[in-house]
Design an enzyme around this catalytic site. Structure first.
Site, PDB file in Angstrom:
ATOM      1  CB  SER A   1      -0.590   0.280   1.550  1.00  0.00           C
ATOM      2  OG  SER A   1      -1.903   1.179   1.849  1.00  0.00           O
TER       3      SER A   1
ATOM      4  CE1 TYR B   1      -4.622  -1.833   4.621  1.00  0.00           C
ATOM      5  CE2 TYR B   1      -3.676   0.540   4.712  1.00  0.00           C
ATOM      6  CZ  TYR B   1      -4.584  -0.481   3.801  1.00  0.00           C
ATOM      7  OH  TYR B   1      -4.171  -1.127   2.420  1.00  0.00           O
TER       8      TYR B   1
END
Length: 682
Positions: A559, A572
């Site tokens: 990500s 996250y």
């Protein structure tokens, strides 16, 4: 000859072909051919013209359509007898068929066209039934043919398919007006009739009569007594041993070129390998040309009992593989001449493991699966022949003439160029939706076999079915936080396709909370799924890659957040940073095994995302003060390119890492975020 409408003749022929081809007892996949003769109007002269419709080269009876038929003018085809140069040059007749085509001619005529055109019957079937080939390969096949069929079926000594075989059968039909067909020595059967119904009825009568005779008069144990220690292993133990051996076998049989595999533990295979005569019979090889073209002249057979350990089996298989390659090279040298095609490869297509089952190999999954099906056919043939007599296939020289036939070589050269990921097997986690599903779809489109793994097994299987048949994609349910689940999922992959070449770590979830609202359970859940889960998948896959000795690829879907400090997502983003560093660590450690490890850093992939649909989208929309349905546009507007990132864009990046041009790249992170300056790698 009938005057039926040509369209009706074609439809009737296709229907008969489909019925015959739908039953495995009648013929093997893509084996045999059917034909019909009829009359149509020549569009040039407006005069009646007699035509032959015959299944074209390479088609399958069970799935035949009218487009798969070759259409030839019967008068011109039969006139080729006047220019037939003799059996030594009969291959030239295949090219001559082009001069007999009616109009565009439909599909390419096969080598068996002469058999159908020269026989004086309106309808002809040529099939490869196990029961018929059992008689055709029995040592006393001519005597058995007379005993079983009387005057209704005539024995034809072995002859390679071609013009001369067509002449031979036509002569037999003329000399034996009472006959309805033939047993072709070492090959199969041919039957005929005045109508399509009569022809089909005669074919089935030959097949069923042979099968009934074998059942009534055959030995009860044609393969001998069960060998002590060679009995099938219990189901779970058998599959575990198969999964452990599969990567090593895949590496061995890919010595010349990478292969895709198929595994079966069908009862016929396990019983054959448990019996005392299996080694002798396997060494004799298969007989029907369709069989050994798919299976090679003989299989590799592990000569250890079921009770042998995986380690003992691996050591012995490596020795046997080296011996097999030497034997195959010697076979080629014994029979090749200056006109023979180059040796295509010395690795086995069939590997038999007592107590476990059969591995079969080919350039794609369908080819591998069909090769295994053909060897089951061969086992059935050997059982029938040994029941009544002694299995006696055609000799080695004739097998070589078929395997390295110039016409077969030409057929191989007509195959389309392989896709970039052909022969690659890829496992994608989190594959039931979003980036995972798009990635699996893209990899399959470019030739890979894909295993879609998801927490919801039903959704994984549904997504796989959308991509294609089980020859292309399979779905598996697994929790990536469970070592047992991951072991089972990777085992399912290697048994489905023979091995593993690519892993895409995509499974994930997202919890969007500020630090003070993030619980220890939130932290553990986030890290278990993505950090621990990708570690477990990579470790298990690396074991397979190392056993195969074929290299491999691991791709992490990471990500932008692995390098960008965004608000309210400590759990996250931290676990994404963990994954990002796993890429670097594994690239450094696994490079010596030719295993490349790379990452893709997407951002703002909203559409189709299971994560965003599961609550992450609403949470992030709240953080940024926008409506949830506008989140994709919001993310796009903050990028340099002002473009929304879709799952397909991420899948394209994965393909770029795997597709062949970045062969010397490892440890790379590819951003797919439409340009986020704060996430530039530096």
């Amino acid at each position: 000859m009938g005057n039926a409408n040509s369209g009706a003749v074609e439809q009737e022929l296709v229907a008969r072909s489909n019925r015959l081809g739908a039953e495995p007892k009648n013929t093997n996949y893509a084996g045999g051919n059917t034909s019909a003769k009829g009359r149509d109007t020549d569009p040039v002269t407006a005069e009646p013209v007699d035509l032959l419709w015959v299944k074209g080269s390479g088609g399958d009876l069970g799935t035949l359509t009218e487009q798969g038929l070759a259409v030839l003018r019967l008068d011109r085809l039969r006139a080729l007898s006047n220019v037939y140069p003799g059996v030594d040059r009969e291959d030239e007749m295949v090219a001559a068929f082009d001069h007999t085509l009616h109009g565009r001619g439909g599909a390419a005529p096969s080598i068996d066209t002469a058999m159908h055109g020269l026989v004086e019957a309106d309808h002809v079937d040529h099939l490869h039934p196990d029961s018929g080939i059992a008689i055709a390969t029995a040592a006393d096949g001519p005597e058995l043919t007379r005993e079983i069929f009387g005057e209704k079926v005539v024995w034809v000594p072995w002859r390679r398919p071609g013009w001369q075989l067509g002449e031979d059968i036509a002569a037999i039909k003329r000399a034996h007006p009472e006959a309805i067909g033939t047993i072709l020595g070492g090959h199969g059967i041919t039957a005929w009739g005045a109508t399509s119904e009569e022809c089909e009825r005669n074919s089935l009568w030959i097949i069923d009569t042979a099968a009934d005779h074998i059942a009534e008069h055959g030995k009860s144990e044609p393969f001998g007594a069960v060998l002590d220690g060679y009995e099938p292993l219990p189901d779970e133990q058998r599959r575990e041993k198969a999964a452990a051996l599969a990567p090593v076998l895949r590496g061995l049989v890919s010595t010349d070129k990478r292969q895709v595999g198929h595994f079966t533990d069908a009862p016929e295979v396990l019983d054959f390998l448990a019996r005392s005569e299996h080694a002798r019979l396997a060494e004799l090889g298969t007989s029907c040309p369709d069989h050994f073209l798919r299976t090679k002249v003989k299989p590799l057979v592990l000569d250890l009992p079921s009770t042998a350990s995986v380690e003992e089996s691996v050591e012995r298989l490596k020795q046997l593989h080296e011996q097999y390659r030497d034997d195959y090279a010697a076979y080629y040298q014994r029979h090749a001449d200056s006109d023979s095609p180059a040796m295509r490869g010395a690795d086995p297509a069939i590997v038999l493991i007592p107590g476990v089952g059969m591995f079969s190999y080919g350039g794609d999954k369908q080819t591998a699966r069909v090769a295994g099906e053909f060897y089951v056919n061969a086992i059935n043939v050997m059982r029938g022949a040994e029941s009544l007599s002694r299995y006696s296939p055609i000799d080695e020289r004739e097998k070589f003439r078929i395997e390295y036939w110039a016409l077969e070589e030409a057929k191989l050269r007509r195959r389309p160029a392989p896709k970039p990921l052909a022969t690659k097997v890829a496992l994608v986690t989190g594959a039931a939706s979003g980036i995972g599903k798009a990635t699996a779809t893209r990899l399959a489109r470019d030739g890979a076999n894909v295993v879609l793994v998801d927490l919801d097994g039903d959704e994984a299987r549904e997504a796989a079915a959308e991509i294609g048949s089980t020859d292309v994609a399979v779905g598996v349910g697994a929790n990536v936080t469970s070592e047992d689940d991951i072991t089972a999922a990777v085992g399912a992959a290697v048994l489905a396709f023979g091995g593993l070449d690519v892993v895409v770590n995509n499974a994930g979830l997202s919890l969007s909370k500020p630090l003070l609202e993030t619980t220890a359970a939130d932290w553990d859940t986030q890290h278990d799924v993505m950090a621990k889960g990708s570690f477990l998948v990579s470790r298990t896959a690396a074991e397979v890659f190392i056993d195969q000795e074929l290299g491999g690829d691991i791709v992490y879907i990471v990500s932008k957040n692995s390098v960008f400090a965004g608000p309210n997502n400590i759990a996250y983003s931290a676990t994404k940073a963990d994954q990002a560093h796993q890429v670097r660590l594994l690239a450094a450690e696994l490079g010596e095994h030719a295993i490349r490890v790379n990452g893709v850093n997407p951002d703002g992939v909203v559409r189709g995302s299971g994560i965003f649909a599961g609550g992450w989208g609403a949470q992030r929309a709240k953080v940024y003060g926008v409506k949830e349905e506008e989140l994709g546009s919001f993310y796009a507007q903050r990028t340099l390119l002002k473009r929304e990132v879709l799952p397909e864009n991420v899948a394209n990046a994965v393909f770029a890492l795997l597709g062949g041009d970045l062969t010397h790249t490892t440890g790379l992170h590819v951003p797919v975020d439409a340009g986020v300056a704060a996430a530039f790698l530096r």
